[in-house]
Write a protein that holds these residues in place. Structure first.
Motif, PDB file in Angstrom:
ATOM      1  N   THR A 199     -41.450  10.320  34.380  1.00 26.31           N
ATOM      2  CA  THR A 199     -40.736   9.042  34.315  1.00 26.31           C
ATOM      3  C   THR A 199     -41.000   8.311  33.000  1.00 26.31           C
ATOM      4  OG1 THR A 199     -42.577   8.058  35.564  1.00 26.31           O
ATOM      5  CG2 THR A 199     -40.597   8.659  36.801  1.00 26.31           C
ATOM      6  N   GLY A 200     -41.158   9.074  31.906  1.00 26.77           N
ATOM      7  CA  GLY A 200     -41.252   8.470  30.583  1.00 26.77           C
ATOM      8  C   GLY A 200     -39.929   7.859  30.164  1.00 26.77           C
ATOM      9  N   LEU A 201     -39.881   7.279  28.972  1.00 32.52           N
ATOM     10  CA  LEU A 201     -38.687   6.556  28.543  1.00 32.52           C
ATOM     11  C   LEU A 201     -37.473   7.459  28.444  1.00 32.52           C
ATOM     12  CD1 LEU A 201     -37.311   4.006  27.553  1.00 32.52           C
ATOM     13  CD2 LEU A 201     -38.110   4.521  25.246  1.00 32.52           C
ATOM     14  N   ALA A 202     -37.572   8.590  27.760  1.00 31.02           N
ATOM     15  CA  ALA A 202     -36.412   9.467  27.599  1.00 31.02           C
ATOM     16  C   ALA A 202     -35.924   9.997  28.942  1.00 31.02           C
ATOM     17  CB  ALA A 202     -36.768  10.624  26.654  1.00 31.02           C
ATOM     18  N   GLU A 203     -36.851  10.433  29.813  1.00 30.11           N
ATOM     19  CA  GLU A 203     -36.449  10.942  31.127  1.00 30.11           C
ATOM     20  C   GLU A 203     -35.757   9.853  31.958  1.00 30.11           C
ATOM     21  OE1 GLU A 203     -40.779  12.272  30.776  1.00 30.11           O
ATOM     22  OE2 GLU A 203     -39.363  11.300  29.413  1.00 30.11           O
TER      23      GLU A 203
END
Length: 617
Positions: free
Chosen positions: A17-21
Motif C-alpha cells: 500500500t505504498g504511494l504508487a500502488e
C-alpha cells in the motif's frame, strides 16, 4: 473483509500500500476494474507511513527484532497442468537497516518552583492587560514598515540575528518547563512522524493528480513558509519571490537586480547558449557573473542540484521551482496536514469508494504462472486461497528472492528529531521550513532538512519535528550525527547553547527506490513492480511510475478521471432537471490545465502566518 469472504476472481490484485500502488488501485477502481488490495502489514502506506510517537516506538522494536520466520507451505496441489509457482519474499527484510535511537529528554517531569509559577501567572496577567495596546502598536509598526519599503529598498525592518543557527530574536522569554520523555509518551498521539520526508511542488504532478481526481477532498495542506540554506555555519533565508528579493537585507542592490534579471530570463525560457550543453550548471551560473551568494542560492536552494548537474537539467529544475512560486503562498511547496502517510491513504479511500476491496495483515504467498504464455494467471494468498487475476501489481520488496531484480543500488540516510524550538526563531512559532545543507559543510552528501511545527498536526505544541535526508555514504548515524551536533544542542555539542535542544532522535537507513527498471527480467508480462521512496524532494518518480503501470494495464482508459461529487450522482429511475444535469457534467468534466486553485482558510501573513489551504474539488 475476512479472507474467507474474498471472491475468487479479480481484474487486478495489488500487494503493498505504498504511494504508487495506492494510486494504481484508485485509478483502476475508478474506471470499473475489480481491485483486490492487500498488505501483510497492520498499517497502510508501507515505507511511506506516518506513525504516532508510541506507534513509532513499536515499529522500531519490530524492526530491531526482525521479521518473524514464516513456515514455507507446499501449494503445488493448487496448480493445474502447464503452471508453475513463483514464491514471494518478506518486504521488510532489507528495506530498513542501522536503526539507532537516542533520547535526551529527562525521564520524569521537572518540578516548577512556586516562585516561577507566581512569576508566570503575573506575566500572563500583564500580557492579557496589554494585548490591546500591543495590537495598536503592531498595526502602526506594520504601516510604517510598508511605507518605508515602498520608498526605500533599504527600509528599516525588524532585524533577525542570523549569525548562529540557533540565534534568538526579540527579547528574552521566560524560562519554559522542559519537556520530559514521559510527556512525549503521554502526548504521543499528537505526533504523526513520517518514515520518508518529501514535499509537494505546487505545480507538481501529485498536486495536479489530487485536483484532477478529486482525491484532494480527503485531506488538507499547509504552505512551507520559508526556504533556508546553511552556509558558513549560519542559516540564511533564501529570497525566492520578487517580494523576498527586494526585502532581503543580505543582498546588495546590484545583486538584487542581477538575480531578478536571471530569474526573469529563466521563466521566459530564454534559449541557452549551446556552448553550455555539456557544461555543469555551476559553470553556467558562474559565467552569468551572479556572485557567490546568488550562485549558492540558485544552485543549492532553488534548483536543488549538485555542482556537476548539467546546465539543461539545472535550468529545468530552476524553472520548476519558479513556476510553483505564488500559486498557493510565498513558497513553491505544500505539506499535507497529519503527515505524508495521508496521501497513500487518500487514494486507498478513493479506490474503496469505487469498489476496491482491502485486507491488511494479509498477503500473497506465491504467483501461479502459465509457462507457455509467461503470464500470471492467479495468486495464492497467505491462507491458501487461489485467486484469479488479469494483472498483478507488487511492491518491489516482495521480490527480494529475485536478487537480480530488486537489489538496491544505494541507500538513503534518515534522521528524525524532536526538538524544543525552531532552528531559526522568528515572530511566528508556526513556521514550516525547508532547509538545504550543501555537501562539504559538515556532511559528505547534500542534506535536505524539513522542519515542521505543531500546526501541521505532526508534533505536540511546544515542539518541532525535524526530518533530515541524504544519500548514504555510511550508516545514517555516521552521515548525519555530526550535522545534528552542529546545528542543534546535544550532550555531544562542543559550542555554547542558544540552539534548539534535541529531545529525541532516530537514525536509520532506507532502501533507495530509484532502482533500475525490472520489466523484462524474467517476470511474467502482466506483473508490474512498484519501487519504494527515493531520495528526491518531490513525488514525480512515484506518480509517473503509477501512470505508466496503469497505461500498461488499461491503455485505452483515462488515468484517474474526476470522481463525481455524491450530490451529482444520478441513480436509476431519477429524471434530473436540465440544470442539474448540466451541473453534473461540469463537475465530472475535465478541469482547466491550471489544475484548479487552492481554497485558503485565511490569508497568509508575511511573517509566516497560519494557513490551511485545501485543494479545489
Amino acid at each position: 473483509m475476512a479472507a474467507e469472504d474474498l471472491p475468487s476472481e479479480f481484474d487486478v490484485v495489488i500487494l503493498g500500500t505504498g504511494l504508487a500502488e495506492s494510486v494504481v488501485a484508485a485509478a483502476c477502481s475508478r474506471v470499473g476494474q475489480r481491485v483486490l488490495h492487500l498488505d501483510r502489514r497492520s498499517y497502510y502506506a508501507a515505507n511511506w507511513a506516518s506513525f504516532t510517537f508510541n506507534a513509532l516506538l513499536t515499529w522500531i522494536q519490530e524492526q530491531q527484532e526482525g521479521p518473524q520466520p514464516e513456515q514455507g507451505k507446499d501449494w503445488s496441489s493448487l496448480l493445474n497442468d502447464g503452471e508453475e509457482l513463483i514464491h514471494l519474499s518478506n518486504p521488510d527484510l532489507d528495506s530498513i537497516t542501522n536503526i539507532q535511537v537516542l533520547s535526551y529528554a529527562s525521564e520524569e517531569d521537572e518540578e516548577v518552583p512556586d516562585t516561577a509559577k507566581e512569576e508566570t501567572s503575573a506575566n500572563s496577567q500583564l500580557e492579557a492587560e496589554s494585548t490591546g495596546s500591543r495590537e495598536e502598536e503592531s498595526a502602526e509598526a506594520e504601516e510604517e514598515s510598508a511605507e518605508a519599503e515602498a520608498t526605500n529598498t533599504k527600509g528599516e525592518e525588524p532585524e533577525v540575528d542570523q549569525s548562529h543557527p540557533g540565534a534568538s530574536s526579540g527579547p528574552s522569554e521566560p524560562t519554559r518547563k522542559k519537556i520530559s520523555y514521559a510527556q512525549l509518551l503521554k502526548e504521543g498521539r499528537r505526533f504523526n512522524i513520517d518514515l520518508v520526508s518529501k514535499l509537494l511542488f505546487s505545480r507538481g504532478s501529485l498536486v495536479d493528480l489530487l485536483i484532477r481526481s478529486n482525491v484532494s477532498r480527503y485531506t488538507e495542506f499547509k504552505n512551507v513558509t520559508r526556504i533556508l540554506t546553511y552556509r558558513h555555519g549560519n542559516l540564511q533565508q533564501v529570497p525566492c519571490s520578487r517580494a523576498d528579493v527586494f526585502a532581503s537585507r543580505q543582498l546588495s542592490v546590484v545583486e538584487k537586480r542581477k538575480l531578478m534579471r536571471f530569474l526573469t530570463s529563466c521563466i521566459e525560457e530564454t534559449e541557452m547558449d549551446q556552448a553550455y550543453s555539456s557544461q555543469p550548471y555551476s559553470k553556467y551560473l558562474q559565467d552569468q557573473q551572479l556572485g557567490e551568494n546568488l550562485q549558492h542560492f540558485l544552485l543549492h536552494s532553488i534548483a536543488m542540484v549538485t555542482e556537476d548537474t548539467p546546465t539543461e537539467a539545472g535550468l529545468a529544475s530552476t524553472r520548476h521551482f519558479l513556476r510553483s512560486l505564488g500559486r498557493y503562498g510565498n513558497s513553491p511547496f505544500l505539506f499535507p496536514v497529519y503527515g505524508l502517510g495521508e496521501i497513500p491513504q487518500c487514494f486507498c479511500r478513493m479506490s474503496a469508494v469505487f469498489g476496491g476491496i482491502y485486507c491488511l495483515r494479509h498477503s500473497v504467498s506465491c504467483l501461479i504462472v502459465d509457462k507457455d504464455a509467461n503470464r500470471c494467471k492467479a495468486v495464492i494468498d497467505s491462507r491458501g486461497q487461489r485467486i484469479s487475476c488479469s494483472h498483478f501489481v507488487v511492491e518491489d520488496g516482495y521480490l527480494g528472492s529475485r536478487s537480480s531484480v530488486t537489489t538496491p543500488t544505494r541507500l538513503l540516510s534518515r534522521a528524525i528529531l524532536i526538538t524544543d524550538s525552531s532552528v531559526l526563531p522568528s515572530d511566528s512559532e508556526q513556521q514550516v521550513s525547508m532547509v538545504t545543507i550543501p555537501p562539504g559543510e559538515v556532511c559528505q552528501s547534500a542534506v535536505k532538512m524539513v522542519e515542521l511545527c505543531s500546526s501541521t498536526m505532526t508534533c505536540m505544541p511546544g515542539t518541532y519535528l525535524v526530518h533530515l535526508t541524504c544519500q548514504s555514504v555510511g550508516s545514517a548515524f555516521e552521515d548525519l550525527s555530526q550535522l545534528v551536533t552542529k546545528m542543534f544542542q546535544t550532550p555531544e555539542s562542543q559550542e555554547p547553547g542558544g540552539r534548539p535542544s534535541v529531545l529525541w532522535s532516530l537514525y536509520f537507513n532506507m532502501a533507495d527506490g530509484s532502482v533500475p527498471g525490472v520489466e523484462g527480467q524474467g517476470l511474467p508480462s502482466n506483473v508490474h513492480v512498484c519501487s519504494g521512496p527515493e531520495g528526491s524532494l518531490d513525488h514525480e518518480h512515484s506518480i509517473k511510475q503509477a501512470e505508466l503501470i496503469f497505461q500498461r494495464i488499461l491503455p485505452d482508459e483515462e488515468f484517474c478521471p474526476p470522481a463525481p461529487n455524491p450530490e451529482d450522482i444520478i441513480y436509476d429511475g431519477e429524471s434530473p432537471t436540465p440544470s442539474a444535469e448540466e451541473d453534473s457534467v461540469k463537475e465530472a468534466g475535465q478541469q482547466e490545465e491550471s489544475g484548479g486553485d487552492l481554497k485558503e482558510a485565511g490569508q497568509q501573513e508575511e511573517s509566516g502566518g497560519d494557513l490551511n489551504p485545501q485543494l479545489d474539488q
